[in-house]
Design an enzyme around this catalytic site. Sequence first.
Site, PDB file in Angstrom:
ATOM      1  N   LYS A 188       0.715  -1.326  -0.085  1.00 62.52           N
ATOM      2  CA  LYS A 188      -0.061   0.091  -0.017  1.00 62.52           C
ATOM      3  C   LYS A 188       0.808   1.267  -0.098  1.00 62.52           C
ATOM      4  O   LYS A 188       2.145   1.292   0.112  1.00 62.52           O
ATOM      5  CB  LYS A 188      -0.952   0.061   1.273  1.00 62.52           C
ATOM      6  CG  LYS A 188      -2.128  -1.214   1.221  1.00 62.52           C
ATOM      7  CD  LYS A 188      -2.858  -0.770   0.161  1.00 62.52           C
ATOM      8  CE  LYS A 188      -4.083  -2.242  -0.456  1.00 62.52           C
ATOM      9  NZ  LYS A 188      -4.459  -3.127   0.351  1.00 62.52           N
TER      10      LYS A 188
HETATM   11  C1  PLP Z   1      -5.891  -4.072   0.864  1.00 54.83           C
HETATM   12  C2  PLP Z   1      -7.362  -3.752   0.886  1.00 54.83           C
HETATM   13  C3  PLP Z   1      -7.827  -3.913   1.892  1.00 54.83           C
HETATM   14  C4  PLP Z   1      -7.378  -4.865   2.932  1.00 54.83           C
HETATM   15  O1  PLP Z   1      -6.371  -4.297   3.683  1.00 54.83           O
HETATM   16  P1  PLP Z   1      -5.535  -5.059   4.648  1.00 54.83           P
HETATM   17  O2  PLP Z   1      -4.751  -4.229   5.600  1.00 54.83           O
HETATM   18  O3  PLP Z   1      -4.756  -6.147   4.141  1.00 54.83           O
HETATM   19  O4  PLP Z   1      -6.596  -5.744   5.577  1.00 54.83           O
HETATM   20  C5  PLP Z   1      -8.927  -3.549   1.846  1.00 54.83           C
HETATM   21  N1  PLP Z   1      -9.869  -2.945   1.118  1.00 54.83           N
HETATM   22  C6  PLP Z   1      -9.134  -2.630   0.032  1.00 54.83           C
HETATM   23  C7  PLP Z   1      -9.781  -1.884  -1.403  1.00 54.83           C
HETATM   24  C8  PLP Z   1      -7.809  -3.111  -0.337  1.00 54.83           C
HETATM   25  O5  PLP Z   1      -7.263  -2.749  -1.316  1.00 54.83           O
END
Ligand code: PLP
Length: 387
Positions: A188
Amino acid sequence: MEIPYSKVDCSGKELEYVKEVLESGWLTTASRAQELERRFRDLIGCKHALAVNSCTSALHLALDACGVTTNDKVLVPSLTFTATAEVVRYLGADPVLMDVDYETGCVTPDILIDALNTDPTIKAVIVVHFAGYPIEMNNAERTGIADICKRRGVRLISDAAHALPARRNGEYVGNAGDATCFSFYANKTMTTGEGGLIATNDAEIAARASLMRLHGIDRDVWDRFTKKGGAWEYDVLAPGFKYNMPDLNAAVGLAQFERLDDMRAARQKCAEYYLSELSSVVDLDLFGRNISAEDHAWHLFPIVVRPGSNVSRNSLIDQLKSLGIGTSVHYKPIHRLSYYRERYGFAEANYPSTERIWKGCVSLPIYSGLLQIELEHVVRSVKKCLA
Ligand SMILES: *Cc1c(COP(=O)(O)O)cnc(C)c1O
C-alpha cells in the site's frame, strides 16, 4: 529490464526505528503505535486515530462500532477487494452490491441514491476510494456521499485502503462519514508490514473501536503496565478482538509516514507520465483525470482495454510479462466470487460498469522507486502490444 508490479520503499529510517524498538525490550503496542496515531491526527485533521493490525480489522471494528449486527444489510461496491465484503459477514450481516462509475471506478451519488431507494432497510454503506481517487463526500450543495447518508440516517464507512494521502475540496480523506479505514499492508501507499488504522471524528465510535480492538478490556496493555498499582486488574466489557498494532510494526510506519508526501509526489509523477503517454491510445480507457493530480493518492494505475480491441486483457498481461513487466488486476468483482455468487445469486447484468472494468483492467507498476527509463519501457511496451 525487469520491472516488478510493486516494490516496497524502505529507504528512510525504518531500520533505525525498528532497532530502537528491539533494544527497548517492548515489542507490542505502546508508545510507537500511539505516536503513529498522533501523527495521523495531525496530518489528516481527524479527532481520533486508532492503529490496528490491518485494514480488514479496521473495517470490522468500524462496522461493529456503527452498530451493524446480524441480518443487517450493508451496501458495498462490487469493484473492491474481498475484505470490504467479508467484514460484513463477520457480523452476520449481508452485503448488498452496488455498481460503480466507469470514469472513476467509484460509487457516485446517483448510484447510492438508487441503491438506497431500492432497499430502504439498508443499515450502512461502505465506499471505496478506488486507486486513490478521493470520492466527494461533502459539498456546499449537500449532494456528496456523506451528505446523502446523513440525510437518510444511514451509517457511512470509507474503505480508504488506497487513499492515503488524498484530498477532496481541501480536506484529507479520513474526515467524512462515521469512520475511515486505512491499510498499511506491504504494497500500500505506506506500510507497517501488516497494519491499518481507523480515523473518526465521532467519540462514541472511537471509544467502542478502542475497546473492541483489544479483547474488550477496559484498559490497554500499556496502561496496565505503566500505571502504578493493580497492573493485574482489569475488566472485560465485551468479547472483543485481538487487533492491536505492535510497536515493531508502528516503528516501520513512523519512518514511512515521514516520507508519505514524497512518495505520493513520486507516484504522481509516474501517473502524469502514464496519462500523458497513454491518453491517446485508442484501445485504452484511463481513470483519475477529473480532479487535480495533487489530490489523488495514486496507489494504483489501472488501465482498461476497451471491448472490441485486438488484444484481450489476459493476452496484454502475458505479453507485458514476457517483456519483463509485472502487472496486477483490480479487481475480480465481488459478484463473481464463488462464495458471494452462490450465497446471494448476484447477477453480472446488474453491474455493467464493474463488468466492463473487470474484463479490461490491468494495473501498471506505480511506486516511488520507479525510474523514468522503466516508465518509458512500460509505456513503449503497452503501446507495442496494443498496436
Ligand atoms: C488492501 C485492501 C484491503 C485490506 O487491507 P489489509 O490491511 O490487508 O487488511 C481492504 N480494502 C481494499 C480496497 C484494499 O485494497
